[in-house]
Design a protein around this motif. Structure first.
Motif, mmCIF file in Angstrom:
data_model
loop_
_atom_site.group_PDB
_atom_site.id
_atom_site.type_symbol
_atom_site.label_atom_id
_atom_site.label_comp_id
_atom_site.label_asym_id
_atom_site.label_seq_id
_atom_site.Cartn_x
_atom_site.Cartn_y
_atom_site.Cartn_z
ATOM 1 N N TRP A 1 -15.079 -4.434 46.369
ATOM 2 C CA TRP A 1 -15.812 -5.056 45.267
ATOM 3 C C TRP A 1 -17.307 -4.766 45.345
ATOM 4 O O TRP A 1 -17.975 -4.618 44.320
ATOM 5 N N HIS B 1 -13.148 -3.364 27.952
ATOM 6 C CA HIS B 1 -13.228 -4.401 28.983
ATOM 7 C C HIS B 1 -14.623 -5.025 28.961
ATOM 8 O O HIS B 1 -15.608 -4.324 29.198
ATOM 9 N N SER C 1 -16.157 -7.010 30.998
ATOM 10 C CA SER C 1 -16.834 -7.212 32.278
ATOM 11 C C SER C 1 -16.138 -6.381 33.339
ATOM 12 O O SER C 1 -15.007 -5.919 33.146
ATOM 13 N N LYS C 2 -16.796 -6.212 34.473
ATOM 14 C CA LYS C 2 -16.166 -5.425 35.534
ATOM 15 C C LYS C 2 -14.987 -6.178 36.148
ATOM 16 O O LYS C 2 -14.039 -5.563 36.626
ATOM 17 N N GLU C 3 -15.034 -7.519 36.108
ATOM 18 C CA GLU C 3 -13.889 -8.300 36.588
ATOM 19 C C GLU C 3 -12.655 -8.030 35.724
ATOM 20 O O GLU C 3 -11.560 -7.800 36.245
ATOM 21 N N ARG C 4 -12.856 -8.079 34.401
ATOM 22 C CA ARG C 4 -11.730 -7.815 33.494
ATOM 23 C C ARG C 4 -11.266 -6.369 33.598
ATOM 24 O O ARG C 4 -10.076 -6.082 33.492
ATOM 25 N N ALA D 1 -9.089 -6.205 36.724
ATOM 26 C CA ALA D 1 -7.847 -6.952 36.501
ATOM 27 C C ALA D 1 -6.914 -6.190 35.565
ATOM 28 O O ALA D 1 -5.704 -6.076 35.816
ATOM 29 N N ILE E 1 -12.759 -12.920 43.473
ATOM 30 C CA ILE E 1 -13.110 -12.164 42.266
ATOM 31 C C ILE E 1 -12.423 -12.799 41.064
ATOM 32 O O ILE E 1 -11.192 -12.757 40.959
ATOM 33 N N PRO E 2 -13.186 -13.385 40.134
ATOM 34 C CA PRO E 2 -12.575 -14.002 38.955
ATOM 35 C C PRO E 2 -11.719 -12.997 38.190
ATOM 36 O O PRO E 2 -12.018 -11.805 38.157
ATOM 37 N N ASP E 3 -10.654 -13.468 37.559
ATOM 38 C CA ASP E 3 -9.683 -12.670 36.805
ATOM 39 C C ASP E 3 -8.805 -11.830 37.725
ATOM 40 O O ASP E 3 -7.598 -11.765 37.552
ATOM 41 N N VAL E 4 -9.399 -11.168 38.690
ATOM 42 C CA VAL E 4 -8.635 -10.313 39.596
ATOM 43 C C VAL E 4 -7.740 -11.169 40.487
ATOM 44 O O VAL E 4 -6.586 -10.823 40.744
#
Length: 198
Positions: free
Chosen positions: A30, A53, A55-58, A61, A112-115
Motif C-alpha cells: 500500500w 475509480h 479513489s485508489k482504495e476503490r 478493491a 485499507i478502506p474498501d479493500v
C-alpha cells in the motif's frame, strides 16, 4: 456499461488497469500504491483511471474483485476429492499471478478502506466452502463425527500458505509443476491423521 459521455468503456483498458493495480500492490504494498503508478504501468492516462475509480482504495478493491476468484464449494462425492480441490484452489490464489498481492493483503487489508471488505469477502468464501466440505465428509461417515472442523481446516489452509510462503525463488517452477501431487499428499496426510475405525 457506459461513461457519463455515453462512450462504451473499453474492456481491454479495464483489464490493463486491474492487472497493473494488483501487480503494483503485490510488488510495493500500500505504501507504494498510487493512481500515477498504476496509470504508468497500465499505459493509460490518469483520467482514464479516475473515470472508473474515484479513489485508489476503490481502484485496488475493484481490481481485486476482477482478479481474485472466490473459492467454489464443489461436491466431488468424497471428502478427499473435495479437500484436494480446495487445496488446489488455495494454491492458485496464493501462488498464481496475483499471489504476491494476496500475501500482502493478509497483512495490510484490514487497514485499507474498501479493500478490507473485499478481502473479508474472499476469506468468507474460503471458510464457508471449506466447512461445507468437511461437514459433508462427517455426514458420510468418512471421518469421525467429533472431528474438529476448525482444526482440520486451520491445518490445511496453514499448510498451503506456508508451502507457498516458504518456497525459495529457485523452487517456484518446481512447486508449480507439483501442485497436483502436493494437494493430494497434504490431504491424504490430514485425513489419515483424523480417521480411525468407525
Amino acid at each position: 456499461m457506459s461513461t457519463a459521455a455515453g462512450r462504451p468503456r473499453d474492456p481491454e483498458v479495464d483489464r490493463r488497469i486491474a492487472d497493473a493495480a494488483v501487480d503494483l500492490f503485490g510488488r510495493t504494498g500500500w505504501a507504494g500504491f498510487s493512481m500515477d503508478a498504476v496509470a504508468r504501468a497500465a499505459g493509460v492516462g490518469k483520467a482514464s483511471i479516475y473515470l472508473r475509480h474515484p479513489s485508489k482504495e476503490r481502484l485496488l478493491a475493484d481490481a481485486l474483485t476482477h482478479r481474485l476468484a472466490d473459492v467454489a464449494d464443489v461436491d466431488t462425492g468424497t471428502l478427499r476429492g473435495d479437500l484436494v480441490l480446495l487445496t488446489r484452489q488455495l494454491l492458485d490464489i496464493y501462488r498464481g499471478e496475483s499471489g504476491r498481492a494476496v500475501l500482502r493483503l493478509i497483512v495490510e487489508a484490514p487497514s485499507i478502506p474498501d479493500v478490507g471488505s473485499r478481502w473479508e469477502s474472499l476469506r468468507e468464501s474460503q471458510v464457508l466452502a471449506a466447512r461445507a466440505m468437511v461437514r459433508r465428509g462427517i455426514g458420510r461417515g468418512e471421518i469421525p463425527a467429533e472431528t474438529s472442523v476448525t482444526m482440520l481446516l486451520d491445518t490445511l489452509c496453514g499448510g498451503v500458505l506456508m508451502h507457498v510462503w516458504s518456497a525459495p525463488e529457485h523452487l517456484q517452477a518446481r512447486m508449480a509443476a507439483d501442485v497436483e501431487s502436493y494437494a493430494a499428499e497434504l490431504v491424504d496426510f490430514l485425513v489419515g491423521a483424523v480417521r480411525r475405525d468407525i
